[in-house]
Motif scaffolding. Structure first.
Motif, short mmCIF file in Angstrom:
data_model
loop_
_atom_site.label_atom_id
_atom_site.label_comp_id
_atom_site.label_asym_id
_atom_site.label_seq_id
_atom_site.Cartn_x
_atom_site.Cartn_y
_atom_site.Cartn_z
N LEU A 116 0.83 -1.21 0.00
CA LEU A 116 0.00 0.00 0.00
C LEU A 116 0.86 1.25 0.00
O LEU A 116 0.58 2.23 -0.71
CB LEU A 116 -0.93 0.01 1.22
CG LEU A 116 -1.99 -1.09 1.30
CD1 LEU A 116 -2.80 -0.97 2.58
CD2 LEU A 116 -2.92 -1.04 0.10
N LEU A 117 1.93 1.23 0.80
CA LEU A 117 2.84 2.37 0.85
C LEU A 117 3.54 2.55 -0.49
O LEU A 117 3.75 3.69 -0.96
CB LEU A 117 3.87 2.18 1.97
CG LEU A 117 3.33 2.34 3.40
CD1 LEU A 117 4.38 1.87 4.41
CD2 LEU A 117 2.94 3.79 3.67
N GLU A 118 3.92 1.44 -1.13
CA GLU A 118 4.58 1.52 -2.44
C GLU A 118 3.64 2.13 -3.49
O GLU A 118 4.06 2.98 -4.28
CB GLU A 118 5.03 0.13 -2.87
CG GLU A 118 6.17 -0.45 -2.04
CD GLU A 118 6.43 -1.91 -2.36
OE1 GLU A 118 5.71 -2.47 -3.23
OE2 GLU A 118 7.34 -2.51 -1.75
N ASN A 119 2.38 1.67 -3.49
CA ASN A 119 1.41 2.21 -4.44
C ASN A 119 1.20 3.71 -4.21
O ASN A 119 1.10 4.49 -5.16
CB ASN A 119 0.08 1.47 -4.33
CG ASN A 119 0.16 0.05 -4.86
OD1 ASN A 119 1.11 -0.32 -5.55
ND2 ASN A 119 -0.83 -0.76 -4.53
N HIS A 120 1.13 4.08 -2.94
CA HIS A 120 0.93 5.49 -2.60
C HIS A 120 2.12 6.33 -3.04
O HIS A 120 1.97 7.42 -3.60
CB HIS A 120 0.70 5.63 -1.09
CG HIS A 120 0.62 7.05 -0.63
ND1 HIS A 120 -0.40 7.90 -0.99
CD2 HIS A 120 1.45 7.79 0.17
CE1 HIS A 120 -0.21 9.09 -0.44
NE2 HIS A 120 0.89 9.05 0.27
N ALA A 122 4.07 5.79 -5.42
CA ALA A 122 4.09 5.87 -6.88
C ALA A 122 2.95 6.72 -7.43
O ALA A 122 2.77 6.82 -8.65
CB ALA A 122 4.01 4.46 -7.47
N GLY A 123 2.17 7.33 -6.53
CA GLY A 123 1.07 8.20 -6.96
C GLY A 123 -0.22 7.46 -7.25
O GLY A 123 -1.14 8.02 -7.86
N GLY A 124 -0.32 6.21 -6.81
CA GLY A 124 -1.52 5.42 -7.08
C GLY A 124 -2.34 5.16 -5.84
O GLY A 124 -1.98 5.55 -4.72
N ASN A 125 -3.47 4.50 -6.04
CA ASN A 125 -4.36 4.11 -4.96
C ASN A 125 -4.57 2.60 -4.98
O ASN A 125 -4.28 1.94 -5.98
CB ASN A 125 -5.73 4.80 -5.09
CG ASN A 125 -5.62 6.31 -5.01
OD1 ASN A 125 -4.97 6.83 -4.12
ND2 ASN A 125 -6.25 7.01 -5.95
N THR A 126 -5.11 2.08 -3.89
CA THR A 126 -5.40 0.64 -3.82
C THR A 126 -6.83 0.46 -3.34
O THR A 126 -7.24 1.09 -2.36
CB THR A 126 -4.44 -0.08 -2.86
OG1 THR A 126 -3.09 0.25 -3.18
CG2 THR A 126 -4.63 -1.58 -2.95
N MET A 127 -7.55 -0.40 -4.04
CA MET A 127 -8.95 -0.65 -3.69
C MET A 127 -9.17 -2.15 -3.51
O MET A 127 -8.65 -2.97 -4.27
CB MET A 127 -9.88 -0.13 -4.78
CG MET A 127 -11.36 -0.44 -4.52
SD MET A 127 -12.42 0.03 -5.91
CE MET A 127 -12.21 1.80 -5.88
N PHE A 150 -4.21 1.45 7.99
CA PHE A 150 -3.00 1.85 7.29
C PHE A 150 -3.28 3.18 6.60
O PHE A 150 -4.13 3.27 5.70
CB PHE A 150 -2.59 0.80 6.25
CG PHE A 150 -2.29 -0.55 6.83
CD1 PHE A 150 -1.79 -0.68 8.13
CD2 PHE A 150 -2.51 -1.71 6.10
CE1 PHE A 150 -1.50 -1.93 8.66
CE2 PHE A 150 -2.23 -2.97 6.63
CZ PHE A 150 -1.73 -3.07 7.92
N GLU A 151 -2.55 4.22 6.99
CA GLU A 151 -2.85 5.55 6.47
C GLU A 151 -1.63 6.45 6.55
O GLU A 151 -0.67 6.18 7.27
CB GLU A 151 -4.00 6.18 7.27
CG GLU A 151 -3.73 6.29 8.76
CD GLU A 151 -4.95 6.70 9.55
OE1 GLU A 151 -5.98 7.01 8.92
OE2 GLU A 151 -4.87 6.73 10.78
N THR A 152 -1.70 7.53 5.80
CA THR A 152 -0.71 8.60 5.90
C THR A 152 -1.31 9.69 6.78
O THR A 152 -2.37 9.50 7.39
CB THR A 152 -0.38 9.18 4.52
OG1 THR A 152 -1.54 9.84 3.99
CG2 THR A 152 0.05 8.08 3.56
N ASP A 153 -0.68 10.85 6.82
CA ASP A 153 -1.21 11.95 7.62
C ASP A 153 -2.48 12.53 7.03
O ASP A 153 -3.25 13.20 7.72
CB ASP A 153 -0.17 13.08 7.75
CG ASP A 153 1.02 12.65 8.59
OD1 ASP A 153 0.86 11.72 9.40
OD2 ASP A 153 2.09 13.26 8.43
N THR A 154 -2.74 12.25 5.76
CA THR A 154 -3.87 12.90 5.09
C THR A 154 -4.95 11.96 4.59
O THR A 154 -6.07 12.39 4.36
CB THR A 154 -3.37 13.72 3.89
OG1 THR A 154 -2.65 12.86 2.99
CG2 THR A 154 -2.46 14.85 4.36
#
Length: 539
Positions: A116-120, A122-127, A150-154
């Motif tokens: 998930l972090l890798e996809n994020h 790279a500018g992508g999302n995961t569903m 699992f999240e970032t600050d935003t």
């Protein structure tokens, strides 16, 4: 068999999914819009429910088509999994390597988080899209909630789409899943097609199949609608058999006899549920119980689709299209301009019948239904119930739920929804909201009102010593959750539960008799169901 006869290049009513025949009714478009909104930047859960054959797959495919190429999607089509099997399936779908001999919840969870972090990055999302989600166990649903931690600050790193039958809604109302329910940012419940949509649906499929002339008259379309109850999958079955019957009878168009034969054949070959879905009206109230101050509760049906944001401050998608407050443009008081009296008269006249008010009340709950199908006399799969009360302002404040009021102005009765109670009161009429003061309301209201509420499954009006069943189980679970105790998972109302009820009643200034009636459960609901509407926000 009948293709050449009717000038068709392919079978128009196959039940096999074919993207060329995709038909997006207004309901499907609305569902898509709400799910897309719920899958916005913040992520989280979105929920799509509907009866078998209403087009949930159609909506989910349309949703996937509009996703950017950078979105990675994991599908779970068989949700009868354990927690570790779910995580392994997600890893498989996202091409995440793992050691199948040594896999654990932690190992798989860590691997998913890393992807998930890798996809994020790279500018992508995961569903994650889960079909038939009503079969998910409580443990697996809780594991899904943990995945969305699992999240970032935003924003959340994982978006989850749950697709299932109406039972999924009931499952998510369990107190143990309260935290997951709070993360659902959009809900939609697909209704069957209307009669006009059925006509458009049939014409669309015939045109795609190469036929331009109408093979079903308006009269026959109405009969298809009635027999299939607007369910697309059943419409396909009936129309296919009806075309075959018309071909066998050398008819150029499907007539009543051909459709009648099709109905008989489908009824013989399909399970009864196919032609008698949950949207069949019961024709009678499920129960009327006299309570307290002479009020009555009745089972309430919602034929409406579940829309909307379950977060308290995000219901604007389903509220009426609020214009300038009515008080500013019409005449709810003697000080309003004379030239505005006509508009006020028109607004009252358009609200003379209760169905429109019931439609607005449903919207306050995040549901949508045609006004023609909204009343307190029907029942369907959505688990809301109707309470008819007579206690004026005091009882209204105690119940603390939006209410349908019958008002009278200048001798003319009309219905409105009281949405908020404060220094000024907010009423809904038609597509307008208006602010009035308490004196204005009291001059036009006799103290009677009706509300919707969520009662536990199996509740028959009162829970007391000796009561048994799922409602007792729900009550004990809910009280234990609120009181910080470990649930005993009981199904029989014992003395310990009676003491828990008394404690709760004393804390909420209720009669502390250890008997859980409607008012005790109404208070409890406000703390358990955090996404339910309120007349006034709790302090």
């Amino acid at each position: 068999m009948y293709l050449d006869y009717f000038g068709l290049k392919e079978t128009p009513f196959s039940i096999a999914p074919n993207p060329e025949f995709l038909f997006m009714s207004e309901r499907h478009k609305e569902a898509l819009a709400h799910l897309s909104f719920g899958l916005g930047e913040t992520g989280g859960f979105v929920l799509l429910t509907g009866e078998v054959g209403t087009g949930k797959t159609t909506v989910s495919r349309a949703l996937l088509k509009q996703l950017p190429a950078t979105t990675k999607v994991a599908f779970v089509l068989n949700p009868t999994l354990t927690e570790i099997e779910l995580l392994a399936t997600v890893c498989d779908e996202l091409s995440i390597p793992y050691d199948s001999d040594k896999m654990s919840v932690k190992q798989l969870g860590d691997a998913i988080r890393q992807r998930l972090l890798e996809n994020h990055a790279a500018g992508g999302n995961t569903m994650l899209l889960i079909d038939e989600a009503q079969h998910l166990s409580v443990a697996v649903l809780e594991q899904l909630r943990l995945l969305t931690n699992f999240e970032t600050d935003t924003r959340k790193l994982l978006r989850v789409v749950l697709i299932g039958q109406p039972e999924l809604q009931q499952k998510l109302k369990q107190p143990i899943l309260r935290q997951l329910a709070q993360r659902i940012t959009a809900r939609y419940h697909l209704l069957p097609l209307t009669v006009n949509e059925v006509k458009a649906y049939i014409m669309h499929r015939l045109q795609v199949a190469g036929c331009e002339r109408p093979l079903f008259s308006d009269v026959v379309v109405k009969q298809v609608f009635k027999a299939a109850e607007g369910i697309p999958r059943v419409i396909n079955l009936l129309c296919d058999r009806a075309l075959l019957a018309a071909y066998a009878g050398n008819k150029l168009q499907v007539d009543k006899a051909a459709l009648r034969q099709a109905i008989e054949e489908v009824a013989l070959n399909e399970p009864p549920r196919q032609l008698n879905l949950a949207y069949m009206f019961s024709g009678a109230m499920l129960g009327v119980v006299l309570l307290g101050a002479g009020y009555v509760y009745q089972h309430w049906p919602v034929l409406g689709s579940v829309i909307a944001d379950s977060l308290p401050q995000q219901r604007t998608l389903v509220e009426p299209q609020l214009s300038v407050p009515v008080a500013a443009v019409v005449a709810p008081s003697v000080t309003a301009a004379e030239q505005q009296a006509d508009e006020w008269q028109q607004l009252r006249s358009s609200s003379r019948l209760p169905p429109r008010a019931w439609q607005l009340l449903l919207r306050a709950w995040g549901y949508d239904a045609p006004a023609s199908q909204a009343s307190c006399d029907l029942i369907t799969s959505v688990d809301l119930y109707c309470l008819s009360l007579n206690g004026g302002e005091q009882m209204l404040r105690e119940v603390n739920l939006p209410a349908v009021l019958k008002l009278e102005d200048q001798g003319e009765p009309f219905y409105a929804v009281l949405r908020h109670w404060g220094p000024q009161l907010e009423l809904w009429l038609g597509e307008r909201s208006m602010m009035v003061d308490q004196a204005w309301l009291q001059q036009r209201w006799n103290g009677e009102f009706q509300v919707l509420w969520q009662q536990p499954k199996g509740f028959d009006g009162v829970l007391k010593l000796g009561s048994q069943g799922e409602a007792v189980h729900w009550l004990e679970q809910s009280l234990s959750l609120i009181q910080g105790k470990r649930s005993r998972q009981i199904f029989k109302y014992d003395r310990q539960l009676s003491q828990q009820v008394k404690q709760y009643q004393r804390q909420n200034h209720l009669t502390a008799d250890g008997i859980a009636g409607v008012f005790t459960l109404l208070h409890l609901n406000q703390q358990i169901y955090v996404d339910q509407p309120r007349l006034q926000e709790l302090n």
